[in-house]
Design a protein around this motif. Structure first.
Motif, PDB file in Angstrom:
ATOM      1  N   LEU A 177       0.812  -1.212   0.000  1.00  0.00           N
ATOM      2  CA  LEU A 177       0.000   0.000   0.000  1.00  0.00           C
ATOM      3  C   LEU A 177       0.846   1.264   0.000  1.00  0.00           C
ATOM      4  O   LEU A 177       1.943   1.304   0.560  1.00  0.00           O
ATOM      5  N   GLY A 178       0.285   2.298  -0.644  1.00  0.00           N
ATOM      6  CA  GLY A 178       0.947   3.590  -0.752  1.00  0.00           C
ATOM      7  C   GLY A 178       0.511   4.538   0.362  1.00  0.00           C
ATOM      8  O   GLY A 178      -0.455   4.283   1.091  1.00  0.00           O
ATOM      9  N   THR A 179       1.192   5.658   0.471  1.00  0.00           N
ATOM     10  CA  THR A 179       0.960   6.600   1.566  1.00  0.00           C
ATOM     11  C   THR A 179      -0.469   7.145   1.607  1.00  0.00           C
ATOM     12  O   THR A 179      -0.942   7.503   2.684  1.00  0.00           O
ATOM     13  N   ASP A 180      -1.146   7.195   0.484  1.00  0.00           N
ATOM     14  CA  ASP A 180      -2.519   7.703   0.472  1.00  0.00           C
ATOM     15  C   ASP A 180      -3.552   6.604   0.700  1.00  0.00           C
ATOM     16  O   ASP A 180      -4.737   6.824   0.483  1.00  0.00           O
ATOM     17  N   GLN A 181      -3.118   5.432   1.138  1.00  0.00           N
ATOM     18  CA  GLN A 181      -4.033   4.299   1.281  1.00  0.00           C
ATOM     19  C   GLN A 181      -4.260   3.869   2.731  1.00  0.00           C
ATOM     20  O   GLN A 181      -4.547   2.721   3.016  1.00  0.00           O
ATOM     21  N   ARG A 211     -15.125  -5.226   3.833  1.00  0.00           N
ATOM     22  CA  ARG A 211     -13.751  -4.717   3.812  1.00  0.00           C
ATOM     23  C   ARG A 211     -13.401  -4.022   2.506  1.00  0.00           C
ATOM     24  O   ARG A 211     -12.454  -3.251   2.449  1.00  0.00           O
ATOM     25  N   PHE A 212     -14.144  -4.315   1.444  1.00  0.00           N
ATOM     26  CA  PHE A 212     -13.814  -3.763   0.129  1.00  0.00           C
ATOM     27  C   PHE A 212     -14.699  -2.576  -0.254  1.00  0.00           C
ATOM     28  O   PHE A 212     -14.586  -2.066  -1.365  1.00  0.00           O
ATOM     29  N   ALA A 213     -15.550  -2.124   0.659  1.00  0.00           N
ATOM     30  CA  ALA A 213     -16.418  -0.978   0.374  1.00  0.00           C
ATOM     31  C   ALA A 213     -15.559   0.241   0.050  1.00  0.00           C
ATOM     32  O   ALA A 213     -14.671   0.618   0.812  1.00  0.00           O
ATOM     33  N   GLY A 214     -15.788   0.828  -1.112  1.00  0.00           N
ATOM     34  CA  GLY A 214     -15.064   2.028  -1.522  1.00  0.00           C
ATOM     35  C   GLY A 214     -13.684   1.775  -2.096  1.00  0.00           C
ATOM     36  O   GLY A 214     -13.007   2.716  -2.497  1.00  0.00           O
ATOM     37  N   LEU A 215     -13.225   0.527  -2.133  1.00  0.00           N
ATOM     38  CA  LEU A 215     -11.904   0.228  -2.679  1.00  0.00           C
ATOM     39  C   LEU A 215     -12.004  -0.112  -4.159  1.00  0.00           C
ATOM     40  O   LEU A 215     -12.903  -0.836  -4.574  1.00  0.00           O
ATOM     41  N   ARG A 216     -11.070   0.410  -4.932  1.00  0.00           N
ATOM     42  CA  ARG A 216     -10.962   0.020  -6.341  1.00  0.00           C
ATOM     43  C   ARG A 216      -9.924  -1.074  -6.427  1.00  0.00           C
ATOM     44  O   ARG A 216      -8.823  -0.952  -5.875  1.00  0.00           O
ATOM     45  N   VAL A 217     -10.282  -2.165  -7.095  1.00  0.00           N
ATOM     46  CA  VAL A 217      -9.395  -3.314  -7.200  1.00  0.00           C
ATOM     47  C   VAL A 217      -9.278  -3.749  -8.656  1.00  0.00           C
ATOM     48  O   VAL A 217     -10.089  -3.362  -9.497  1.00  0.00           O
ATOM     49  N   HIS A 218      -8.272  -4.539  -8.940  1.00  0.00           N
ATOM     50  CA  HIS A 218      -8.154  -5.180 -10.247  1.00  0.00           C
ATOM     51  C   HIS A 218      -7.693  -6.620 -10.047  1.00  0.00           C
ATOM     52  O   HIS A 218      -7.083  -6.958  -9.034  1.00  0.00           O
ATOM     53  N   ARG A 219      -8.001  -7.453 -11.017  1.00  0.00           N
ATOM     54  CA  ARG A 219      -7.715  -8.882 -10.922  1.00  0.00           C
ATOM     55  C   ARG A 219      -6.388  -9.218 -11.583  1.00  0.00           C
ATOM     56  O   ARG A 219      -5.983  -8.601 -12.540  1.00  0.00           O
ATOM     57  N   GLY A 220      -5.776 -10.258 -11.058  1.00  0.00           N
ATOM     58  CA  GLY A 220      -4.568 -10.802 -11.643  1.00  0.00           C
ATOM     59  C   GLY A 220      -4.860 -12.192 -12.176  1.00  0.00           C
ATOM     60  O   GLY A 220      -5.995 -12.492 -12.546  1.00  0.00           O
ATOM     61  N   SER A 221      -3.871 -13.046 -12.161  1.00  0.00           N
ATOM     62  CA  SER A 221      -4.042 -14.433 -12.598  1.00  0.00           C
ATOM     63  C   SER A 221      -4.778 -15.224 -11.527  1.00  0.00           C
ATOM     64  O   SER A 221      -4.684 -14.917 -10.338  1.00  0.00           O
ATOM     65  N   GLY A 222      -5.454 -16.283 -11.965  1.00  0.00           N
ATOM     66  CA  GLY A 222      -6.158 -17.116 -11.002  1.00  0.00           C
ATOM     67  C   GLY A 222      -7.108 -16.286 -10.168  1.00  0.00           C
ATOM     68  O   GLY A 222      -7.908 -15.521 -10.694  1.00  0.00           O
ATOM     69  N   GLU A 223      -6.969 -16.387  -8.866  1.00  0.00           N
ATOM     70  CA  GLU A 223      -7.861 -15.664  -7.953  1.00  0.00           C
ATOM     71  C   GLU A 223      -7.235 -14.393  -7.373  1.00  0.00           C
ATOM     72  O   GLU A 223      -7.833 -13.739  -6.528  1.00  0.00           O
TER      73      GLU A 223
END
Length: 172
Positions: free
Chosen positions: A79-83, A97-109
């Protein structure tokens, strides 16, 4: 003269002493069965360059780790300083826990938190019991980093930003 404080080698004393050592803040996430799961750790350590391994520690009382432990791939977001809000959200025991978080997917899960200073994708290779924690060793498959995002640091029981100082060379 510097003042020295001694602490008992119990949980409270160790917590006070360990607070003097800064650590990065890492989100460990995966999407399992279409549901995102994640937790935050401050016990992340690079282990080996060949093979590429990192480790992190998870409390044995974690109810999230048993869900993540069997994931095909895990996403680690340094995580970065603004996180700070993302770290607090992923560290909570209640609610989404993920409310308001932007995420992206990688390989598998593997699942990553957007805006991190670095991302590591890997497969759990070993779990080693260690007192009230489990040390997880992860084999790295992919990684990326952003030079424009400074890492979030946990020190003195709170989140902090790093402050760069000019290094001076010592003649030797």
């Amino acid at each position: 003269m510097h003042e020295l404080f001694e602490f008992p080698a119990d949980g409270a004393g160790l917590r006070r002493a360990f607070a003097n050592f800064p650590s990065g803040v890492v989100a460990v996430c995966a999407e399992i069965g279409g549901i995102p799961h994640g937790l935050v750790v401050a016990t992340f350590v690079p282990v080996s360059l060949d093979p590429p391994l990192v480790s992190f520690c998870v409390q044995n009382t974690s109810t999230t780790w048993p869900r993540l432990a069997d994931a095909t791939h895990l996403g680690l977001s340094l995580l970065g300083t603004d996180q700070q809000d993302a770290a607090r959200s992923l560290g909570t025991r209640e609610g989404d826990r993920f409310a308001g978080l932007r995420v992206h997917r990688g390989s598998g899960e593997a699942l990553f938190v957007d805006g991190a200073s670095a991302w590591i994708e890997g497969v759990p290779e070993a779990q080693v019991p260690a007192g009230d924690h489990t040390v997880v060793i992860l084999r790295i498959h992919r990684l990326a980093a952003r030079a424009d995002v400074d890492p979030l640091v946990f020190h003195g029981s709170r989140f902090r930003r790093m402050h760069a100082v000019e290094a001076t060379r010592v003649a030797g």
